[in-house]
Design an enzyme around this catalytic site. Structure first.
Site, PDB file in Angstrom:
ATOM      1  CG  ASN A 199     -25.937 -16.045  20.064  1.00 20.63           C
ATOM      2  OD1 ASN A 199     -25.773 -15.543  21.322  1.00 20.63           O
ATOM      3  ND2 ASN A 199     -26.964 -16.518  19.643  1.00 20.63           N
ATOM      4  CE  LYS A 240     -29.155 -19.349  19.435  1.00 25.04           C
ATOM      5  NZ  LYS A 240     -29.851 -20.063  18.967  1.00 25.04           N
ATOM      6  CG  HIS A 267     -30.522 -15.207  16.966  1.00 20.84           C
ATOM      7  ND1 HIS A 267     -31.635 -15.618  17.150  1.00 20.84           N
ATOM      8  CD2 HIS A 267     -29.470 -15.477  16.904  1.00 20.84           C
ATOM      9  CE1 HIS A 267     -31.573 -16.872  17.230  1.00 20.84           C
ATOM     10  NE2 HIS A 267     -29.985 -17.206  17.102  1.00 20.84           N
ATOM     11  CD  GLU A 282     -32.843 -18.047  19.876  1.00 23.63           C
ATOM     12  OE1 GLU A 282     -32.089 -17.107  20.686  1.00 23.63           O
ATOM     13  OE2 GLU A 282     -32.224 -19.346  19.422  1.00 23.63           O
ATOM     14  CD  GLU A 289     -27.826 -17.699  13.193  1.00 29.34           C
ATOM     15  OE1 GLU A 289     -27.138 -18.338  14.520  1.00 29.34           O
ATOM     16  OE2 GLU A 289     -28.327 -16.981  14.553  1.00 29.34           O
ATOM     17  N   GLY A 349     -30.460 -25.174  16.736  1.00 27.10           N
ATOM     18  CA  GLY A 349     -30.493 -25.816  18.122  1.00 27.10           C
ATOM     19  C   GLY A 349     -31.531 -26.890  17.492  1.00 27.10           C
ATOM     20  CB  SER A 395     -27.335 -27.802  14.359  1.00 27.90           C
ATOM     21  OG  SER A 395     -28.201 -27.755  14.529  1.00 27.90           O
TER      22      SER A 395
HETATM   23  P1  PGA Z   1     -26.648 -23.205  17.418  1.00 30.78           P
HETATM   24  O1  PGA Z   1     -27.732 -21.574  17.546  1.00 30.78           O
HETATM   25  O2  PGA Z   1     -25.497 -23.497  17.563  1.00 30.78           O
HETATM   26  O3  PGA Z   1     -27.291 -23.486  18.997  1.00 30.78           O
HETATM   27  O4  PGA Z   1     -28.046 -24.424  16.636  1.00 30.78           O
HETATM   28  C1  PGA Z   1     -27.376 -20.789  16.388  1.00 30.78           C
HETATM   29  C2  PGA Z   1     -27.481 -19.504  16.854  1.00 30.78           C
HETATM   30  O5  PGA Z   1     -28.561 -19.663  17.062  1.00 30.78           O
HETATM   31  O6  PGA Z   1     -27.011 -18.022  17.011  1.00 30.78           O
END
Ligand code: PGA
Length: 260
Positions: free
Chosen positions: A18, A20, A104, A106, A177, A183, A222
């Site tokens: 992803n 982003k 997601h 976010e 997730e 992150g 992560s």
């Molecule tokens: P990350 O993000 O691997 O940077 O923790 C995962 C995600 O948001 O899909």
């Protein structure tokens, strides 16, 4: 576990990058490197990157005929219309996507996307012939209060579209997730991941019966080259959704090849 209720073959594992809101056409160099690395040795999984939608057309020129597939990061429930700034599942498909991430955290947080909206988006993905990757996950507060399984069960019930129950051959993926792991460098223990994925799979079986065997439950939050082996080879983990570590081809390839 009831062995007779589960068809023997699950789909291959799935590792999704992803991106982003990162990347420009200059990132084509990373995609070329990734395509080259994937060409050297057959990975034990399907490999997808979900770049910003504007990069699908240039990346489609690079991944053609390779093991790398492309996906979108979100889609609107409708096919077309007066929805400034939105992109439909059909448009993503037309631009080269085979997959789309929906729900997601976010987007759930920044745009107040509800489970119902996520279900509509997943439904749109199936309508367009895209493979939906439906994200669910608990916040730190929910986790600390011991509500993880309740939250996940509720999200799962409400974020999956009716079309799934009706469409016998629809393939889809659930991405677990934990919001607190995205992150942050913090991840649940392998035992916790295994337990939660097992619960998610049981909930899917309850709703979809044998058809649940066509689905994958992947982990996100992560995931890096350094922890991928311990997570991705767990029996209940069907792959990973990778954010930060998917932007560099060598890092992402290391995660892909950590699957035995
Ligand atoms: P990350 O993000 O691997 O940077 O923790 C995962 C995600 O948001 O899909």
């Amino acid at each position: 576990m009831n062995e007779t209720a589960i068809p023997a073959r699950r789909p291959p594992k799935l590792v999704v990058g992803n991106w982003k809101m990162f990347g420009t056409r200059r990132s084509s160099a990373e995609v070329r490197t990734l395509v080259r690395l994937l060409g050297l040795k057959r990975p034990h999984c399907e490999v997808v990157i979900c770049p910003p939608a504007v990069l699908l057309p240039p990346f489609r020129q690079i991944n053609r005929g390779s093991r790398l597939k492309l996906g979108g990061q979100d889609c609107h429930p409708l096919t077309q219309g007066a929805h400034t700034g939105d992109i439909s599942a059909e448009m993503l498909k037309d631009a080269g996507a085979g997959y789309v991430i929906v729900g997601h955290s976010e987007r759930r947080e920044a745009y107040r996307e509800t489970d119902q909206m996520v279900a509509q988006k997943a439904q749109a993905a199936l309508r367009a012939g895209l493979h939906p990757i439906v994200c669910i996950g608990e916040t730190a507060e929910q986790n600390e209060a011991g509500h993880t399984l309740d939250v996940l069960t509720r999200q799962l019930e409400r974020s999956l579209p009716d079309l799934l129950d009706a469409t016998e051959h629809a393939a889809f993926t659930i991405a677990y997730e934990p919001v607190w792991a995205i992150g942050t460098g913090r991840i649940p223990s392998p035992a916790q991941i295994e337990e939660i994925h097992g619960e998610i799979r049981r909930a899917l079986q309850k709703r979809l019966g044998l058809q649940a065997a066509k689905s994958r439950v992947i982990y996100g939050g992560s995931v890096k080259a350094s922890n991928a082996r311990a997570i991705l080879n767990l029996a209940e983990v069907d792959g990973a959704l990778v954010g930060g570590a998917s932007l560099k081809a060598t890092d992402f390839a290391a995660i892909v090849y950590s699957i035995n």
